[in-house]
Enzyme design. Structure first.
Site, PDB file in Angstrom:
ATOM      1  N   HIS A 111       0.843  -1.203   0.000  1.00  0.00           N
ATOM      2  CA  HIS A 111       0.000   0.000   0.000  1.00  0.00           C
ATOM      3  C   HIS A 111       0.873   1.246   0.000  1.00  0.00           C
ATOM      4  CE1 HIS A 111       1.139  -0.564   4.203  1.00  0.00           C
ATOM      5  NE2 HIS A 111       0.877   0.725   4.398  1.00  0.00           N
ATOM      6  N   ASP A 113       0.628   4.785   2.130  1.00  0.00           N
ATOM      7  CA  ASP A 113      -0.086   5.160   3.357  1.00  0.00           C
ATOM      8  C   ASP A 113      -1.280   6.067   3.072  1.00  0.00           C
ATOM      9  OD1 ASP A 113       1.601   3.759   5.097  1.00  0.00           O
ATOM     10  OD2 ASP A 113       3.052   5.406   5.089  1.00  0.00           O
ATOM     11  N   HIS A 262       4.689   0.060  -0.026  1.00  0.00           N
ATOM     12  CA  HIS A 262       5.489  -0.758   0.881  1.00  0.00           C
ATOM     13  C   HIS A 262       4.628  -1.853   1.506  1.00  0.00           C
ATOM     14  CE1 HIS A 262       3.849   2.603   3.216  1.00  0.00           C
ATOM     15  NE2 HIS A 262       3.829   1.790   4.245  1.00  0.00           N
ATOM     16  N   ARG A 278       6.415   6.116  13.168  1.00  0.00           N
ATOM     17  CA  ARG A 278       6.619   6.914  11.963  1.00  0.00           C
ATOM     18  C   ARG A 278       5.817   8.199  12.049  1.00  0.00           C
ATOM     19  NH1 ARG A 278       2.079   4.128   8.468  1.00  0.00           N
ATOM     20  NH2 ARG A 278       0.818   6.012   8.429  1.00  0.00           N
TER      21      ARG A 278
HETATM   22  C1  SIN Z   1       3.516   0.909   7.637  1.00  0.00           C
HETATM   23  O1  SIN Z   1       3.757   2.058   8.025  1.00  0.00           O
HETATM   24  O2  SIN Z   1       2.732   0.675   6.721  1.00  0.00           O
HETATM   25  C2  SIN Z   1       4.208  -0.252   8.334  1.00  0.00           C
HETATM   26  C3  SIN Z   1       5.609  -0.420   7.886  1.00  0.00           C
HETATM   27  C4  SIN Z   1       6.340  -1.401   8.765  1.00  0.00           C
HETATM   28  O3  SIN Z   1       5.919  -1.656   9.904  1.00  0.00           O
HETATM   29  O4  SIN Z   1       7.367  -1.912   8.320  1.00  0.00           O
END
Ligand code: SIN
Length: 292
Positions: A111, A113, A262, A278
């Protein structure tokens, strides 16, 4: 007008298609605006940036992130926020008060974000703090490189089309507490987004879809849409356009949500602890509420 000279930073490529590591930055120190400009230029050009060895506090992550735009306060994803810092989205497998963490399965699908919102983020800046002994890797793909590799005929066919992004399509939703799912559903209705978006800083065209949330092209039935979307999605995650990151403690990865997707892998032992956070940097308004 006087402008600071943008410094040349020490970099090395992360993969064939995209990504660079920048060496020599210490985010415990204030960042000069000319250095932030150099980082932004590299970020736009390469899609993801790795910074290693950043032993920083949550506030330092927030301060660094603010160089790149306004931070999302994650109001539509309130259960995942850091208790003291709404700018931080916590990704944790560590139980809280004997109960599983609400974010233990977040991101287990390809996806970009918050693509299911009307102001999807331009980028996210992720700090790895506690990691399993092995695994907990994240994969990335370049939707810019994937779009560029399509034939001109297919590019023309999908240009101008919209696809529906529905957060409720995420398969892990079924494993979550029904009360949490109801809260997320109410805050996150389906949104129609362009299937091809021009990056607002570079102009590069990028595919914009996700593995589980995008099942419908506007104006087509699901039966018609799914094979087209599946083919585009599988093209995006062709190994040629991907990079797999094996985290080290205190790595930071900045990913551009306009030109990459990602996937957080569950490639670690059940019960192993992984704790990361994040920031999410707001982008331009995009998409419309889908009422089809
Ligand atoms: C995400 O922010 O989509 C998760 C990424 C991760 O935990 O590696």
């Amino acid at each position: 007008m006087h402008r600071d000279v943008v410094p040349a930073l020490d970099t090395r490529p992360l993969s064939y298609a995209f990504g660079v590591e920048i060496r020599g930055l210490d985010l415990r120190q204030p960042l000069a605006s000319a250095t932030a400009t150099a980082v932004r230029q590299l970020w736009n050009a390469h899609g993801i940036i790795l910074l290693r060895g950043q032993d920083i506090t949550p506030q330092q992550l927030i301060d660094f992130s603010r160089h790149f735009g306004t931070l999302d306060l994650h109001e539509t994803l309130a259960p995942f926020r850091h208790p003291q810092h709404p700018e931080l989205f916590v990704l944790s497998t560590i139980p809280v008060d004997g109960k599983p963490s609400v974010s233990e399965n977040v991101g287990r699908h390809w996806h970009s974000d918050l693509s299911y919102t009307l102001r999807p983020p331009l980028g996210s800046i992720f700090h790895a703090q506690i990691l399993p002994e092995v695994g907990g890797d994240t994969m990335f793909c370049s939707t810019q490189a994937a779009y560029a590799a399509l034939s001109p005929t297919l590019q023309q066919m999908i240009e101008g089309r919209e696809a529906v992004h529905d957060y409720m399509g995420v398969e892990n939703m079924k494993k979550r507490d029904p009360a949490l799912v109801a809260q997320l559903r109410a805050a996150n209705p389906p949104i129609a987004q362009p299937l091809v978006r021009a990056h607002n800083e570079t102009g590069a065209k990028c595919l914009y879809l996700s593995e589980q949330m995008t099942k419908r092209i506007v104006g087509m039935t699901e039966r018609e849409s799914i094979p087209i979307l599946r083919m585009l999605f599988e093209h995006c995650v062709d190994p040629l356009f991907t990079y797999r990151h094996q985290w080290q403690k205190n790595d930071i990865i900045m990913w551009d949500n306009r030109s990459t997707m990602h996937l957080a892998l569950a490639d670690f032992a059940p019960g192993a602890h992984r704790y990361c956070m994040r920031t999410t940097i707001l982008g331009e308004p995009s998409g419309t509420l889908f009422q089809g």
